[in-house]
Design a protein around this motif. Structure first.
Motif, PDB file in Angstrom:
ATOM      1  N   ARG A 146      -2.467  28.352   9.012  1.00 33.83           N
ATOM      2  CA  ARG A 146      -1.636  27.582   9.946  1.00 33.83           C
ATOM      3  C   ARG A 146      -0.816  28.512  10.840  1.00 33.83           C
ATOM      4  NH1 ARG A 146      -1.141  22.240   9.978  1.00 33.83           N
ATOM      5  NH2 ARG A 146      -1.756  20.988   8.156  1.00 33.83           N
ATOM      6  N   LEU A 147      -0.291  29.564  10.265  1.00 29.55           N
ATOM      7  CA  LEU A 147       0.533  30.494  11.035  1.00 29.55           C
ATOM      8  C   LEU A 147      -0.297  31.177  12.121  1.00 29.55           C
ATOM      9  CD1 LEU A 147       3.373  31.642  11.259  1.00 29.55           C
ATOM     10  CD2 LEU A 147       2.742  33.394   9.593  1.00 29.55           C
ATOM     11  N   LEU A 148      -1.515  31.562  11.801  1.00 29.53           N
ATOM     12  CA  LEU A 148      -2.386  32.180  12.802  1.00 29.53           C
ATOM     13  C   LEU A 148      -2.701  31.205  13.930  1.00 29.53           C
ATOM     14  CD1 LEU A 148      -4.868  34.141  10.507  1.00 29.53           C
ATOM     15  CD2 LEU A 148      -3.231  35.123  12.114  1.00 29.53           C
ATOM     16  N   TYR A 149      -2.966  29.959  13.578  1.00 34.20           N
ATOM     17  CA  TYR A 149      -3.314  28.960  14.589  1.00 34.20           C
ATOM     18  C   TYR A 149      -2.101  28.589  15.438  1.00 34.20           C
ATOM     19  CZ  TYR A 149      -4.970  24.619  16.692  1.00 34.20           C
ATOM     20  OH  TYR A 149      -5.310  23.633  17.596  1.00 34.20           O
ATOM     21  N   GLU A 150      -0.963  28.343  14.813  1.00 33.98           N
ATOM     22  CA  GLU A 150       0.207  27.877  15.559  1.00 33.98           C
ATOM     23  C   GLU A 150       0.837  28.978  16.410  1.00 33.98           C
ATOM     24  OE1 GLU A 150       2.896  25.957  12.873  1.00 33.98           O
ATOM     25  OE2 GLU A 150       1.517  24.294  12.450  1.00 33.98           O
ATOM     26  N   THR A 151       0.717  30.232  15.989  1.00 28.90           N
ATOM     27  CA  THR A 151       1.267  31.335  16.784  1.00 28.90           C
ATOM     28  C   THR A 151       0.258  31.884  17.780  1.00 28.90           C
ATOM     29  OG1 THR A 151       0.583  32.993  15.146  1.00 28.90           O
ATOM     30  CG2 THR A 151       2.805  32.045  14.922  1.00 28.90           C
ATOM     31  N   ALA A 152      -1.038  31.620  17.554  1.00 24.39           N
ATOM     32  CA  ALA A 152      -2.115  32.218  18.364  1.00 24.39           C
ATOM     33  C   ALA A 152      -2.013  33.740  18.349  1.00 24.39           C
ATOM     34  CB  ALA A 152      -2.088  31.690  19.801  1.00 24.39           C
ATOM     35  N   ALA A 153      -1.562  34.289  17.235  1.00 21.03           N
ATOM     36  CA  ALA A 153      -1.400  35.734  17.100  1.00 21.03           C
ATOM     37  C   ALA A 153      -2.659  36.361  16.525  1.00 21.03           C
ATOM     38  CB  ALA A 153      -0.207  36.052  16.207  1.00 21.03           C
ATOM     39  N   ALA A 155      -4.734  38.474  13.790  1.00 21.27           N
ATOM     40  CA  ALA A 155      -4.626  38.474  12.330  1.00 21.27           C
ATOM     41  C   ALA A 155      -3.907  39.715  11.822  1.00 21.27           C
ATOM     42  CB  ALA A 155      -6.019  38.369  11.708  1.00 21.27           C
ATOM     43  N   GLU A 156      -4.176  40.868  12.435  1.00 24.55           N
ATOM     44  CA  GLU A 156      -3.519  42.106  11.994  1.00 24.55           C
ATOM     45  C   GLU A 156      -2.000  42.014  12.166  1.00 24.55           C
ATOM     46  OE1 GLU A 156      -5.890  41.892  14.255  1.00 24.55           O
ATOM     47  OE2 GLU A 156      -7.434  43.446  14.017  1.00 24.55           O
ATOM     48  N   GLU A 157      -1.567  41.363  13.242  1.00 27.08           N
ATOM     49  CA  GLU A 157      -0.135  41.234  13.504  1.00 27.08           C
ATOM     50  C   GLU A 157       0.546  40.395  12.428  1.00 27.08           C
ATOM     51  OE1 GLU A 157      -0.418  41.428  18.400  1.00 27.08           O
ATOM     52  OE2 GLU A 157      -0.401  39.491  17.362  1.00 27.08           O
ATOM     53  N   ILE A 158      -0.077  39.303  12.042  1.00 23.16           N
ATOM     54  CA  ILE A 158       0.527  38.408  11.055  1.00 23.16           C
ATOM     55  C   ILE A 158       0.472  39.014   9.651  1.00 23.16           C
ATOM     56  CG2 ILE A 158       0.349  36.140   9.963  1.00 23.16           C
ATOM     57  CD1 ILE A 158       1.486  36.141  12.819  1.00 23.16           C
ATOM     58  N   LEU A 182       7.362  45.564  20.599  1.00 26.25           N
ATOM     59  CA  LEU A 182       7.972  44.547  19.753  1.00 26.25           C
ATOM     60  C   LEU A 182       8.016  43.230  20.514  1.00 26.25           C
ATOM     61  CD1 LEU A 182      10.967  46.496  18.149  1.00 26.25           C
ATOM     62  CD2 LEU A 182       8.843  45.786  17.041  1.00 26.25           C
ATOM     63  N   GLU A 183       7.422  42.189  19.932  1.00 19.32           N
ATOM     64  CA  GLU A 183       7.347  40.881  20.588  1.00 19.32           C
ATOM     65  C   GLU A 183       7.595  39.788  19.551  1.00 19.32           C
ATOM     66  OE1 GLU A 183       4.146  41.648  24.145  1.00 19.32           O
ATOM     67  OE2 GLU A 183       3.338  41.383  22.138  1.00 19.32           O
ATOM     68  N   TYR A 184       7.748  38.544  20.032  1.00 18.84           N
ATOM     69  CA  TYR A 184       7.969  37.409  19.142  1.00 18.84           C
ATOM     70  C   TYR A 184       6.821  36.416  19.238  1.00 18.84           C
ATOM     71  CZ  TYR A 184      12.774  38.734  18.031  1.00 18.84           C
ATOM     72  OH  TYR A 184      13.877  39.396  17.563  1.00 18.84           O
ATOM     73  N   VAL A 185       6.478  35.848  18.095  1.00 21.31           N
ATOM     74  CA  VAL A 185       5.520  34.748  18.048  1.00 21.31           C
ATOM     75  C   VAL A 185       6.232  33.548  17.435  1.00 21.31           C
ATOM     76  CG1 VAL A 185       3.494  36.230  17.909  1.00 21.31           C
ATOM     77  CG2 VAL A 185       4.632  35.530  15.795  1.00 21.31           C
ATOM     78  N   HIS A 186       5.796  32.348  17.795  1.00 24.29           N
ATOM     79  CA  HIS A 186       6.502  31.132  17.387  1.00 24.29           C
ATOM     80  C   HIS A 186       5.540  30.169  16.693  1.00 24.29           C
ATOM     81  CE1 HIS A 186       8.801  32.910  20.690  1.00 24.29           C
ATOM     82  NE2 HIS A 186       9.864  32.341  20.159  1.00 24.29           N
ATOM     83  N   TRP A 187       6.077  29.460  15.684  1.00 20.78           N
ATOM     84  CA  TRP A 187       5.257  28.496  14.961  1.00 20.78           C
ATOM     85  C   TRP A 187       5.885  27.109  15.020  1.00 20.78           C
ATOM     86  CZ3 TRP A 187       7.543  32.686  12.264  1.00 20.78           C
ATOM     87  CH2 TRP A 187       8.657  32.375  11.484  1.00 20.78           C
ATOM     88  N   ALA A 188       5.130  26.119  14.511  1.00 14.62           N
ATOM     89  CA  ALA A 188       5.535  24.716  14.605  1.00 14.62           C
ATOM     90  C   ALA A 188       5.982  24.180  13.241  1.00 14.62           C
ATOM     91  CB  ALA A 188       4.396  23.884  15.185  1.00 14.62           C
ATOM     92  N   THR A 189       6.138  22.869  13.174  1.00 16.11           N
ATOM     93  CA  THR A 189       6.726  22.226  11.996  1.00 16.11           C
ATOM     94  C   THR A 189       5.907  22.430  10.732  1.00 16.11           C
ATOM     95  OG1 THR A 189       7.727  20.551  13.431  1.00 16.11           O
ATOM     96  CG2 THR A 189       7.543  20.023  11.085  1.00 16.11           C
ATOM     97  N   THR A 191       3.993  24.831   9.673  1.00 14.28           N
ATOM     98  CA  THR A 191       4.243  26.152   9.079  1.00 14.28           C
ATOM     99  C   THR A 191       5.671  26.249   8.567  1.00 14.28           C
ATOM    100  OG1 THR A 191       2.597  27.247  10.480  1.00 14.28           O
ATOM    101  CG2 THR A 191       4.346  28.618   9.571  1.00 14.28           C
ATOM    102  N   ALA A 192       6.627  25.702   9.320  1.00 14.85           N
ATOM    103  CA  ALA A 192       8.036  25.765   8.916  1.00 14.85           C
ATOM    104  C   ALA A 192       8.259  25.095   7.561  1.00 14.85           C
ATOM    105  CB  ALA A 192       8.904  25.108   9.983  1.00 14.85           C
ATOM    106  N   ARG A 193       7.497  24.075   7.258  1.00 14.61           N
ATOM    107  CA  ARG A 193       7.642  23.374   5.980  1.00 14.61           C
ATOM    108  C   ARG A 193       7.036  24.151   4.819  1.00 14.61           C
ATOM    109  NH1 ARG A 193       5.950  17.334   8.255  1.00 14.61           N
ATOM    110  NH2 ARG A 193       8.018  16.805   9.133  1.00 14.61           N
ATOM    111  N   LEU A 194       6.016  24.949   5.096  1.00 17.98           N
ATOM    112  CA  LEU A 194       5.304  25.653   4.034  1.00 17.98           C
ATOM    113  C   LEU A 194       5.872  27.038   3.723  1.00 17.98           C
ATOM    114  CD1 LEU A 194       1.586  24.811   4.932  1.00 17.98           C
ATOM    115  CD2 LEU A 194       2.918  23.903   3.026  1.00 17.98           C
TER     116      LEU A 194
END
Length: 321
Positions: A146-153, A155-158, A182-189, A191-194
């Motif tokens: 979910r984190l990879l999908y929601e951030t579109a980051a 895999a190595e970064e995550i 150094l950059e920021y990636v953002h996720w949705a609800t 991922t935030a719950r898990l």
């Protein structure tokens, strides 16, 4: 006939110079890399080179057979995988030549493989949601996917994230990008719950951990930064994470092959493009430096084609006005 001594090669009666051995040269080369993602990727390949030649083997005595032995491990791999490991060897060779440690090019007989461009690598959103919600899979994997999908980051970064990099309040993480920025990636609800369930109150160490404790010594012992100080478990590796994802997704893949972690990034950007997001918005999400790099991500594919076909099917029943 006199023996010609290459730079860095010890004489027949002198002990090998520690700085000119394969093990020490590999360590110095990896230390010279700024990007942690590249360093970790190259380390996997070069560990096999060290094993193939021996730790005390002189760098100057490396030959084509040593490199061929390394690449034989990926002889049956996909072209992209083969090329990635070959690039690591070539980069090390170039560095060693600049350091006057190596006078020849042991990679000269190896060739990059031609990759076949696939038309649409985006995954159907409904199938992805079914995979993410399937509690037969471990919590660690479902959070990662979910984190990879929601951030579109990438895999190595995550997988390189530490707990201290997370900002749970603002649903973001600080990552080191492919270029070292150094950059920021953002996720949705979802991922935030898990995420809190995965962390279990941990404040330090890698976010994604292996299933067992990391060895404290020996060839397979990871760096201290890649070990959780609470559990003693190591950082989850890219090959292991990729294997688990391909295995889990095989039953949802009509071809039965399973999907790659990179397809989660590709799918996220493609789905955003299909939802009408502009190219600059996609660039902000993906963190590509150039808009032209987004071409193969934002090309609308199978789902869009199916929707257009259904909408214009002359045999479809139409609502009366």
């Amino acid at each position: 006939m006199p023996v010609v001594a290459f730079p860095g090669m010890p004489g027949p009666d002198s002990p090998a110079d520690d700085r000119a051995t394969v093990a020490s040269a590999v360590a110095r080369f990896l230390d010279s890399l700024d990007a942690a993602i590249t360093r970790r990727s190259y380390a996997c390949t070069l560990a096999r080179l060290t094993a193939a030649s021996g730790t005390r083997h002189p760098v100057a005595a490396l030959d084509c057979d040593h490199y061929a032995t390394v690449m034989d491990h990926w002889a049956a791999a996909e072209p992209a995988t083969w090329n990635r490991h070959l690039s690591a060897l070539v980069s090390f060779t170039t560095w060693a030549q600049r350091q006057d440690l190596l006078a020849t090019n042991p990679a000269r007989r190896l060739r990059r493989r031609k990759t076949t461009r696939r038309g649409d690598r985006a995954l159907p959103a409904a199938r992805l949601e079914a995979l993410f919600a399937d509690d037969r899979h471990a919590l660690r994997e479902r959070v990662l996917w979910r984190l990879l999908y929601e951030t579109a980051a990438r895999a190595e970064e995550i997988l390189s994230l530490d707990v201290g990099d997370l900002d749970l309040e603002y649903r973001r993480a600080r990552i080191v990008s492919k270029g070292g920025a150094l950059e920021y990636v953002h996720w949705a609800t979802a991922t935030a719950r898990l995420l809190p369930r995965l962390l279990k109150g941990r404040q330090t160490g890698p976010v994604f951990l292996t299933d067992r404790r990391a060895p404290a010594s020996g060839r397979r012992a990871p760096a201290a930064a890649d070990i959780c100080p609470i559990t003693g478990r190591g950082r989850l590796s890219y090959p292991r994470a990729e294997h688990l994802f391909k295995t889990a997704s095989a039953e949802l893949d009509p071809h039965g092959d399973g999907w790659t972690l990179h397809q989660l990034r590709h799918s996220a950007l493609t789905h955003l493009a299909a939802a009408g997001r502009t190219a600059p918005e996609l660039q902000a999400k993906s963190r590509h430096q150039h808009l032209s790099s987004l071409g193969h991500y934002v090309r609308l594919g199978e789902e869009t084609s199916a929707r257009i076909t259904a909408a214009h099917d002359p045999a479809a029943r139409r609502r009366t006005r």
